[in-house]
Design a protein around this motif. Structure first.
Motif, PDB file in Angstrom:
ATOM      1  N   UNK A  34       0.836  -1.201   0.000  1.00 36.77           N
ATOM      2  CA  UNK A  34       0.000   0.000   0.000  1.00 36.77           C
ATOM      3  C   UNK A  34       0.872   1.252   0.000  1.00 36.77           C
ATOM      4  N   UNK A  35       0.446   2.244  -0.748  1.00 40.15           N
ATOM      5  CA  UNK A  35       1.142   3.534  -0.792  1.00 40.15           C
ATOM      6  C   UNK A  35       0.616   4.408   0.338  1.00 40.15           C
ATOM      7  N   UNK A  36       1.427   4.621   1.360  1.00 41.97           N
ATOM      8  CA  UNK A  36       0.963   5.307   2.566  1.00 41.97           C
ATOM      9  C   UNK A  36       0.475   6.727   2.282  1.00 41.97           C
ATOM     10  N   UNK A  37       1.064   7.381   1.275  1.00 39.82           N
ATOM     11  CA  UNK A  37       0.698   8.762   0.979  1.00 39.82           C
ATOM     12  C   UNK A  37      -0.636   8.860   0.244  1.00 39.82           C
ATOM     13  N   UNK A  38      -1.029   7.816  -0.423  1.00 43.09           N
ATOM     14  CA  UNK A  38      -2.247   7.852  -1.230  1.00 43.09           C
ATOM     15  C   UNK A  38      -3.404   7.067  -0.622  1.00 43.09           C
ATOM     16  N   UNK A  39      -3.092   6.092   0.223  1.00 44.45           N
ATOM     17  CA  UNK A  39      -4.126   5.194   0.744  1.00 44.45           C
ATOM     18  C   UNK A  39      -4.547   5.625   2.141  1.00 44.45           C
ATOM     19  N   UNK A  40      -5.829   5.896   2.368  1.00 43.63           N
ATOM     20  CA  UNK A  40      -6.301   6.242   3.712  1.00 43.63           C
ATOM     21  C   UNK A  40      -6.106   5.086   4.694  1.00 43.63           C
ATOM     22  N   UNK A  41      -6.180   5.399   5.959  1.00 41.77           N
ATOM     23  CA  UNK A  41      -5.955   4.398   6.996  1.00 41.77           C
ATOM     24  C   UNK A  41      -6.957   3.250   6.924  1.00 41.77           C
TER      25      UNK A  41
END
Length: 206
Positions: A34-41
């Motif tokens: 998962x892309x942490x900057x693009x994917x919500x928690x």
């Protein structure tokens, strides 16, 4: 209860908040898919390590309820208000629903569970940030807590404002902007729990 139980409530609340922050942080590193900057928690609640993140959400829910009780009983009777306490409880309940109802996944048809998740997440953010401001506002009425009103209210107001910026400024990276907001809210809650633990007049460091 005032003056005797609030330190215990503060201690347990700090533990719950720390559990939420740490499980969410660990998930950022463990979920390399998962892309942490693009994917919500919300996406970290499903798939590998999802149960760990869910446990952190539930721990935060408990912390919010404890802050509701502690924030109410710590103040003198004239300064007390049920409004922030009820909103903290609502935020905690909504956060548990958020953890248990899976979000919709891109590329798949929307589901009722995803709708419930979205409503619960929005309710958790709104209820908690409003509760933070109202709780801070009530500090004015208690001479023992009054000096904490300005920093607590200012901090809470910034979180409330950023929540709306994050909601309406769609060009922001969804993951990064949401996680920044979560960190700021968790910071306010941790400070509130710490103050319950130490008391209004204590200036000792952690």
């Amino acid at each position: 209860m005032q003056g005797s139980k609030t330190p215990h409530l503060g201690t347990i609340a700090m533990t719950g908040i720390a559990a939420f922050v740490l499980t969410s942080l660990f998930a950022q590193f463990l979920r390399s898919d998962l892309n942490w900057a693009r994917v919500p928690n919300s996406f970290y609640l499903i798939g590998p390590y999802g149960e760990m993140v869910q446990a952190g959400y539930v721990a935060m829910s408990v912390a919010l309820i404890l802050l509701a009780v502690g924030g109410y009983v710590a103040l003198s009777a004239p300064a007390r208000s049920a409004a922030p306490a009820l909103l903290f409880v609502a935020g905690g309940a909504a956060l548990t629903v958020t953890a248990m109802a899976h979000t919709d996944v891109m590329g798949r048809p929307p589901t009722l569970q995803g709708y419930v998740h979205g409503i619960a997440a929005q309710t958790a953010f709104l209820s908690t940030t409003v509760a933070m401001m109202l709780q801070a506002w009530r500090l004015r009425g208690d001479p023992n807590w009054r000096r904490w009103f300005k920093p607590a209210f200012s901090y809470a107001a910034v979180c409330f404002l950023l929540m709306w910026v994050q909601a309406f400024w769609r060009e922001l990276p969804r993951g990064a902007s949401q996680k920044l907001l979560i960190v700021l809210i968790a910071g306010w809650l941790m400070l509130a729990a710490y103050r319950l633990y130490r008391g209004p007049d204590s200036m000792r460091p952690l």
